[in-house]
Design a protein around this motif. Structure first.
Motif, PDB file in Angstrom:
ATOM      1  N   PRO A 155       0.806  -1.226   0.000  1.00 14.94           N
ATOM      2  CA  PRO A 155       0.000   0.000   0.000  1.00 14.94           C
ATOM      3  C   PRO A 155       0.839   1.275   0.000  1.00 14.94           C
ATOM      4  N   GLN A 156       2.030   1.185   0.599  1.00 16.38           N
ATOM      5  CA  GLN A 156       2.903   2.346   0.671  1.00 16.38           C
ATOM      6  C   GLN A 156       3.408   2.778  -0.702  1.00 16.38           C
ATOM      7  N   ILE A 157       3.671   1.816  -1.558  1.00 12.87           N
ATOM      8  CA  ILE A 157       4.275   2.160  -2.845  1.00 12.87           C
ATOM      9  C   ILE A 157       3.286   2.033  -4.009  1.00 12.87           C
ATOM     10  N   ALA A 158       2.024   1.662  -3.712  1.00  9.52           N
ATOM     11  CA  ALA A 158       1.062   1.426  -4.798  1.00  9.52           C
ATOM     12  C   ALA A 158       0.830   2.680  -5.642  1.00  9.52           C
ATOM     13  N   ALA A 159       0.571   3.816  -4.967  1.00  8.71           N
ATOM     14  CA  ALA A 159       0.255   5.032  -5.723  1.00  8.71           C
ATOM     15  C   ALA A 159       1.435   5.513  -6.558  1.00  8.71           C
ATOM     16  N   PRO A 160       2.634   5.673  -5.949  1.00  3.74           N
ATOM     17  CA  PRO A 160       3.753   6.134  -6.785  1.00  3.74           C
ATOM     18  C   PRO A 160       4.159   5.122  -7.853  1.00  3.74           C
ATOM     19  N   MET A 161       4.027   3.829  -7.557  1.00  3.87           N
ATOM     20  CA  MET A 161       4.358   2.832  -8.573  1.00  3.87           C
ATOM     21  C   MET A 161       3.361   2.926  -9.742  1.00  3.87           C
ATOM     22  N   GLY A 162       2.094   3.142  -9.410  1.00  3.61           N
ATOM     23  CA  GLY A 162       1.099   3.316 -10.465  1.00  3.61           C
ATOM     24  C   GLY A 162       1.434   4.502 -11.346  1.00  3.61           C
ATOM     25  N   GLU A 163       1.846   5.611 -10.724  1.00  4.98           N
ATOM     26  CA  GLU A 163       2.206   6.789 -11.518  1.00  4.98           C
ATOM     27  C   GLU A 163       3.434   6.516 -12.376  1.00  4.98           C
ATOM     28  N   ALA A 164       4.433   5.836 -11.790  1.00  3.15           N
ATOM     29  CA  ALA A 164       5.650   5.531 -12.544  1.00  3.15           C
ATOM     30  C   ALA A 164       5.337   4.712 -13.789  1.00  3.15           C
ATOM     31  N   LEU A 165       4.424   3.771 -13.679  1.00  4.24           N
ATOM     32  CA  LEU A 165       4.074   2.928 -14.825  1.00  4.24           C
ATOM     33  C   LEU A 165       3.190   3.672 -15.823  1.00  4.24           C
ATOM     34  N   ILE A 166       2.340   4.573 -15.329  1.00  2.42           N
ATOM     35  CA  ILE A 166       1.540   5.395 -16.245  1.00  2.42           C
ATOM     36  C   ILE A 166       2.459   6.278 -17.084  1.00  2.42           C
ATOM     37  N   ILE A 167       3.474   6.856 -16.451  1.00  2.00           N
ATOM     38  CA  ILE A 167       4.435   7.682 -17.184  1.00  2.00           C
ATOM     39  C   ILE A 167       5.091   6.871 -18.304  1.00  2.00           C
ATOM     40  N   GLN A 168       5.315   5.598 -18.050  1.00  2.00           N
ATOM     41  CA  GLN A 168       5.929   4.721 -19.060  1.00  2.00           C
ATOM     42  C   GLN A 168       4.905   4.154 -20.037  1.00  2.00           C
ATOM     43  N   ASN A 169       3.655   4.583 -19.879  1.00  2.00           N
ATOM     44  CA  ASN A 169       2.550   4.107 -20.722  1.00  2.00           C
ATOM     45  C   ASN A 169       2.296   2.616 -20.542  1.00  2.00           C
ATOM     46  N   ASN A 170       2.644   2.093 -19.394  1.00  2.00           N
ATOM     47  CA  ASN A 170       2.387   0.687 -19.068  1.00  2.00           C
ATOM     48  C   ASN A 170       1.105   0.643 -18.238  1.00  2.00           C
ATOM     49  N   LEU A 171      -0.038   0.759 -18.923  1.00  2.00           N
ATOM     50  CA  LEU A 171      -1.309   0.852 -18.217  1.00  2.00           C
ATOM     51  C   LEU A 171      -1.706  -0.474 -17.588  1.00  2.00           C
ATOM     52  N   VAL A 172      -1.325  -1.579 -18.218  1.00  2.00           N
ATOM     53  CA  VAL A 172      -1.633  -2.907 -17.651  1.00  2.00           C
ATOM     54  C   VAL A 172      -0.887  -3.082 -16.345  1.00  2.00           C
ATOM     55  N   GLY A 173       0.393  -2.727 -16.352  1.00  2.00           N
ATOM     56  CA  GLY A 173       1.176  -2.835 -15.119  1.00  2.00           C
ATOM     57  C   GLY A 173       0.657  -1.905 -14.043  1.00  2.00           C
ATOM     58  N   ALA A 174       0.267  -0.681 -14.430  1.00  2.00           N
ATOM     59  CA  ALA A 174      -0.239   0.277 -13.452  1.00  2.00           C
ATOM     60  C   ALA A 174      -1.513  -0.233 -12.798  1.00  2.00           C
ATOM     61  N   ARG A 175      -2.354  -0.921 -13.555  1.00  2.00           N
ATOM     62  CA  ARG A 175      -3.609  -1.438 -12.998  1.00  2.00           C
ATOM     63  C   ARG A 175      -3.355  -2.472 -11.918  1.00  2.00           C
ATOM     64  N   LYS A 176      -2.274  -3.234 -12.030  1.00  2.00           N
ATOM     65  CA  LYS A 176      -1.958  -4.229 -11.010  1.00  2.00           C
ATOM     66  C   LYS A 176      -1.671  -3.589  -9.661  1.00  2.00           C
ATOM     67  N   TRP A 177      -1.177  -2.353  -9.698  1.00  4.88           N
ATOM     68  CA  TRP A 177      -0.871  -1.664  -8.457  1.00  4.88           C
ATOM     69  C   TRP A 177      -2.024  -0.776  -7.968  1.00  4.88           C
ATOM     70  N   LEU A 178      -2.786  -0.233  -8.886  1.00  9.16           N
ATOM     71  CA  LEU A 178      -3.818   0.728  -8.509  1.00  9.16           C
ATOM     72  C   LEU A 178      -5.214   0.125  -8.428  1.00  9.16           C
ATOM     73  N   GLY A 179      -5.451  -0.937  -9.176  1.00  8.27           N
ATOM     74  CA  GLY A 179      -6.803  -1.465  -9.343  1.00  8.27           C
ATOM     75  C   GLY A 179      -7.469  -1.903  -8.060  1.00  8.27           C
ATOM     76  N   GLU A 180      -6.700  -2.376  -7.086  1.00  9.54           N
ATOM     77  CA  GLU A 180      -7.291  -2.856  -5.823  1.00  9.54           C
ATOM     78  C   GLU A 180      -7.730  -1.703  -4.926  1.00  9.54           C
ATOM     79  N   GLY A 181      -7.208  -0.503  -5.172  1.00  9.82           N
ATOM     80  CA  GLY A 181      -7.575   0.644  -4.342  1.00  9.82           C
ATOM     81  C   GLY A 181      -7.027   0.555  -2.934  1.00  9.82           C
ATOM     82  N   ARG A 182      -5.925  -0.150  -2.769  1.00 13.81           N
ATOM     83  CA  ARG A 182      -5.303  -0.288  -1.430  1.00 13.81           C
ATOM     84  C   ARG A 182      -4.100   0.641  -1.355  1.00 13.81           C
ATOM     85  N   PHE A 183      -4.291   1.768  -0.623  1.00 15.44           N
ATOM     86  CA  PHE A 183      -3.240   2.769  -0.538  1.00 15.44           C
ATOM     87  C   PHE A 183      -2.982   3.105   0.927  1.00 15.44           C
TER      88      PHE A 183
END
Length: 589
Positions: free
Chosen positions: A59-87
């Motif tokens: 949960p600590q790194i979910a939000a920034p990891m999601g942003e890092a992957l969005i910046i890389q246009n890796n939306l599938v990877g970002a969903r693995k971190w953000l989709g659960e909504g656990r922050f």
């Protein structure tokens, strides 16, 4: 991407007693957030993985990891971190905002709206949340709602770069390019190396006519990131405007084809290929653009010229007979169709277009032609084209009720009301639409509605205000010149018309004839004669060019027989008017 991140609070949490790995994770998390501020998603991802290995929780790194992957246009990877909504608790607003961004980029607008609302509930004073909500509303067609969200973002932080950027983007269309520049400049004081801000600033400078400043900003962009294609694209636009086709094409090569599939890129490449003599290539590029933007009038005219240059007479006549048949067809298209038919030996067909050119009557206000559209707006326009104005008006008004914040819906309801001679309702719809966007065509419609509603006295102020906001608007300059002439201020009318000629050349016969008249009336018949002769060369059978030429000769007290013949010709074509009558009387007829 940027985000509101309370680093001090995070460090307190990370160093709290009993927190596993706190000593190792705090610097790594700080490193990750610094990388995100720079837009470096790869560096952020590496730092976050190290933080996870050092003991940071998911949960600590979910939000920034999601942003890092969005910046890389890796939306599938970002969903693995953000989709659960656990922050983590201190990252909840940030995490839901990232999920909203992910859903927006994925095209899931309803899910994005839900995520952003949760973000706003948890971080109601975060300007980045409201900036993102504004972008979502804009993408949904709710431009009024988008402006409201942008204003909330600025209330939360008047100097937030992303909030200022969003408001500037909207202000460009709402109040003019010049009005947006101070917001970009304020944002750049906070983030002087932000490449997105610099790109928006450069583009706005160019539209405002400040080409030298635009070039300076693009050079700063290249110094920061020579791989960013936008700076090279803007420089290519500058070279194209200067007529340096080879340089423009060379600069476009630096964009690594990033703009090839975008409307702006297709339009620029099409124009450059046409100027380089590659008409068939230009046809292919411009045809692809028009398939996506059938109402793009600039692309339509360029395609017509490209078809003509390519010798595709059948294609030109087949594709553009409908547009040329509209009462609001441009003089350029009429001239091109006439020339094509003349070259085909069809003098009778060419004469129809030449007659319309010669009269050069003011174009009526008409709905934009958008053939093949399947949406509500397209259906309304088809009803108008079929002459069913009552049904069109009912459908458009209902559409505006359903989408009260949408520029297209409001302007369409105004168009159909105007077509029904309901000037006051039309004016109300136009005013609401202009609160969001104020393009040239909306100026023309608002002027028409004001005049039909008996409020013509307000028109000059509206036109002058528009010209102040959009100084490069040819339409506004033409209208302002006409109003100045009507008020007897010929010097100002001449100045406005000469500015148009300076910017666009001497290819418009009507502008040249109007300029000739302004020059005659302001005491310069010598220059008036030059302008009138140019108008007559462009359209030798036009009444207005003959009138301008005849009046210039009268002003010079030269060639009375020629002046009499020209003025008589003008009266025969366009009818009599006090100026012709007075001049002929002075000539003894």
């Amino acid at each position: 991407m940027g985000r509101a991140f309370n680093l001090a609070a995070a460090l307190v949490l990370l160093t709290a007693p009993g927190f596993a790995g706190a000593g190792d994770t705090a610097p790594l998390l700080s490193e990750a957030h610094s990388a995100l501020e720079r837009g470096d998603g790869i560096a952020a991802e590496i730092a976050l993985k190290k933080a996870q290995d050092a003991g940071a929780s998911r949960p600590q790194i979910a939000a920034p990891m999601g942003e890092a992957l969005i910046i890389q246009n890796n939306l599938v990877g970002a969903r693995k971190w953000l989709g659960e909504g656990r922050f983590a608790a201190n990252d909840a607003g940030y995490g839901w905002r990232m999920l909203g961004m992910l859903e927006r980029f994925s095209g899931n607008l309803a899910a994005a709206e839900e995520a952003y609302q949760r973000a706003a509930a948890m971080a109601p004073d975060d300007p980045l949340v409201w900036s993102d909500i504004g972008r979502l509303r804009f993408s949904q067609g709710d431009q009024v709602g988008a402006v409201g969200a942008a204003n909330k973002a600025l209330l939360a932080d008047p100097d937030n770069p992303r909030a200022l950027e969003l408001r500037a983007q909207m202000l460009r269309e709402q109040a003019g390019w010049e009005a947006a520049l101070p917001l970009y400049e304020r944002a750049l004081l906070r983030a002087p190396k932000d490449i997105d801000l610099l790109a928006g600033y450069a583009g706005t400078l160019g539209e405002a006519g400040r080409m030298r400043d635009m070039l300076t900003v693009t050079r700063s962009m290249i110094a920061l990131n020579a791989k960013d294609p936008r700076a090279w694209f803007y420089q290519a636009v500058l070279a194209a405007r200067a007529g340096n086709v080879d340089l423009a094409r060379s600069l476009l090569d630096h964009t690594r084809s990033r703009f090839d599939g975008m409307p702006a890129g297709l339009l620029l490449r099409g124009a450059l290929e046409l100027e380089a003599g590659n008409a068939n290539v230009a046809v292919s590029l411009l045809d692809g653009l028009i398939q996506r933007q059938p109402a793009n009038s600039t692309a339509q005219l360029l395609l017509a010229r490209a078809l003509y240059e390519a010798g595709d007479t059948r294609g030109l006549l087949g594709r553009f007979a409908g547009l040329a048949g509209r009462p609001d067809a441009s003089s350029y298209l009429l001239a091109l169709m006439a020339r094509t038919l003349e070259e085909q030996g069809d003098r009778a067909g060419a004469a129809q277009y030449l007659d319309r050119l010669a009269k050069a009557a003011p174009a009526p206000v008409m709905p934009v032609a958008e053939h093949g559209s399947d949406d509500v707006a397209g259906a309304v326009r088809r009803l108008i084209a079929g002459g069913n104005f009552a049904a069109a008006n009912l459908a458009a008004v209902n559409y505006a009720k359903q989408r009260p914040g949408m520029f297209e819906a409001l302007s369409l309801a105004g168009d159909t009301s105007l077509a029904q001679s309901q000037s006051l309702p039309a004016l109300d719809y136009y005013r609401r639409a202009m609160a969001v966007r104020f393009p040239d065509r909306m100026l023309l419609r608002s002027v028409e509605a004001l005049e039909r509603s008996g409020r013509g006295s307000q028109v000059p102020a509206v036109v002058v205000g528009y010209l102040g906001a959009w100084p490069s608007s040819r339409l506004a300059a033409r209208l302002a010149a006409g109003h100045a002439a009507y008020a007897g201020d010929w010097a100002h009318s001449r100045l406005l018309l000469e500015t148009i000629v300076l910017r666009t050349g001497t290819r418009d016969a009507r502008v040249m004839a109007d300029l000739s008249l302004a020059q005659t009336e302001s005491g310069d018949p010598e220059m008036a004669l030059v302008s009138a002769e140019r108008a007559a060369l462009l359209l030798p059978n036009s009444g207005f060019a003959a009138q301008a030429w005849g009046l210039a000769l009268v002003g010079l007290n030269a060639e009375p027989d020629a002046a009499r013949a020209l003025l008589t010709k003008a009266r025969r074509i366009d009818g009599d008017n006090p100026r012709i009558a007075a001049a002929l009387k002075g000539l003894g007829k």
